[in-house]
Design an enzyme around this catalytic site. Structure first.
Site, mmCIF file in Angstrom:
data_model
loop_
_atom_site.group_PDB
_atom_site.id
_atom_site.type_symbol
_atom_site.label_atom_id
_atom_site.label_comp_id
_atom_site.label_asym_id
_atom_site.label_seq_id
_atom_site.Cartn_x
_atom_site.Cartn_y
_atom_site.Cartn_z
ATOM 1 N N GLU A 1 17.662 6.747 2.449
ATOM 2 C CA GLU A 1 16.238 6.640 2.807
ATOM 3 C C GLU A 1 16.161 5.772 4.058
ATOM 4 O O GLU A 1 16.571 4.613 4.041
ATOM 5 C CB GLU A 1 15.466 5.979 1.655
ATOM 6 C CG GLU A 1 14.017 5.699 2.009
ATOM 7 C CD GLU A 1 13.267 4.865 0.945
ATOM 8 O OE1 GLU A 1 13.595 4.953 -0.262
ATOM 9 O OE2 GLU A 1 12.356 4.126 1.340
ATOM 10 N N ARG B 1 9.985 1.468 9.209
ATOM 11 C CA ARG B 1 9.517 0.089 9.403
ATOM 12 C C ARG B 1 9.913 -0.471 10.747
ATOM 13 O O ARG B 1 9.663 -1.638 11.038
ATOM 14 C CB ARG B 1 10.096 -0.820 8.310
ATOM 15 C CG ARG B 1 9.537 -0.506 6.977
ATOM 16 C CD ARG B 1 10.077 -1.410 5.901
ATOM 17 N NE ARG B 1 10.002 -0.713 4.648
ATOM 18 C CZ ARG B 1 10.579 -1.104 3.539
ATOM 19 N NH1 ARG B 1 11.276 -2.218 3.513
ATOM 20 N NH2 ARG B 1 10.464 -0.395 2.451
ATOM 21 N N LYS C 1 9.278 7.466 -7.211
ATOM 22 C CA LYS C 1 9.939 6.191 -6.942
ATOM 23 C C LYS C 1 9.202 5.170 -7.807
ATOM 24 O O LYS C 1 7.961 5.136 -7.788
ATOM 25 C CB LYS C 1 9.774 5.869 -5.451
ATOM 26 C CG LYS C 1 10.146 4.452 -5.052
ATOM 27 C CD LYS C 1 10.242 4.344 -3.537
ATOM 28 C CE LYS C 1 10.330 2.900 -3.079
ATOM 29 N NZ LYS C 1 10.955 2.785 -1.738
HETATM 30 C C1 3PG Z 1 12.117 -0.333 -0.533
HETATM 31 O O1 3PG Z 1 11.483 -0.097 0.453
HETATM 32 O O2 3PG Z 1 12.348 0.547 -1.359
HETATM 33 C C2 3PG Z 1 12.534 -1.722 -0.797
HETATM 34 O O3 3PG Z 1 12.267 -2.564 0.260
HETATM 35 C C3 3PG Z 1 13.951 -1.836 -1.171
HETATM 36 O O4 3PG Z 1 13.976 -2.888 -2.024
HETATM 37 P P1 3PG Z 1 15.169 -3.929 -2.012
HETATM 38 O O5 3PG Z 1 15.206 -4.503 -0.627
HETATM 39 O O6 3PG Z 1 14.774 -4.958 -3.055
HETATM 40 O O7 3PG Z 1 16.421 -3.185 -2.375
#
Ligand code: 3PG
Length: 208
Positions: free
Chosen positions: A42, A46, A130
């Site tokens: 993914e 951002r 999700k």
């Molecule tokens: C996301 O966008 O899915 C999260 O920022 C990922 O979460 P994590 O940084 O806690 O793995």
């Protein structure tokens, strides 16, 4: 849409969540992930480079399934489709976004964190979600509780998942894969380390 998501999310136990700050050496990053047996990623929207990264990677690494994350609205959805992503992921959803995904027939993994959101999206025909932010929205106990009322729904929990807790999440019957940023973090600039993280992540199993 369901078949695509089912097949894609079943390819690897862990979907690395990538925030690409620079396009420099992007090939090395994806070589390391692929050598580490990662099949699905993914790429979050951002950073200003995100769409360009999706374009480059989708052309160069055709075997990898490229999801675009942090898709917040219909315009984002259209842009990631045009950039070459093959599915989209969002932290939550709006009805506009869900409708747009159906209208343009683009596989979409909407974010949910409670039963009402799941019910709303079931009405649209979505079955894969999700679960975000997984740890703080209720953790493993919460996702276990969702199995009863929603036996046919599958989740990709993301948010607060790491190597220490990923296997326990993966052992839940309604978890198809987990997402996480620990495989590639901003502080890692060593591609060998990324490859090592990828090897470990992709060999996690759903048996504790
Ligand atoms: C996301 O966008 O899915 C999260 O920022 C990922 O979460 P994590 O940084 O806690 O793995």
């Amino acid at each position: 849409m369901h078949n695509y998501l089912k097949t894609t999310l079943s390819l690897s136990p862990v979907m690395p969540v990538l925030t690409i700050n620079t396009l420099d050496k992007i090939e090395y990053l994806f070589d390391a992930l692929i050598e580490g047996n990662i099949k699905v990623v993914e790429i979050t929207l951002r950073t200003k480079n995100a769409l360009r990264a999706i374009e480059i990677v989708s052309k160069k690494f055709a075997s990898l399934k490229i999801g675009a994350g942090t898709v917040l609205n219909g315009q984002d959805l259209q842009s990631v489709k045009e950039a070459g992503a093959t599915f989209a992921v969002s932290p939550g959803y709006t009805e506009k976004l869900a409708s747009k995904a159906l209208e343009i027939k683009f596989p979409f993994l909407p974010g949910v964190s409670n039963s009402s959101e799941i019910m709303n999206l079931l009405d649209y025909g979505f079955k894969f979600f999700k679960f975000f932010p997984a740890q703080s929205a209720g953790g493993i106990e919460y996702i276990k509780s969702l199995k009863g009322p929603f036996p046919d729904v599958m989740f990709c929990p993301t948010g607060g998942i790491n190597l220490n807790n990923a296997s326990e999440w993966l052992s839940q019957k309604n978890v198809i894969c987990v997402g996480g940023s620990w495989i590639v973090t901003n502080v890692i600039n060593d591609f060998n380390e990324i490859k090592k993280n990828a090897v470990i992540a992709s060999s996690l199993s759903n048996k504790l």
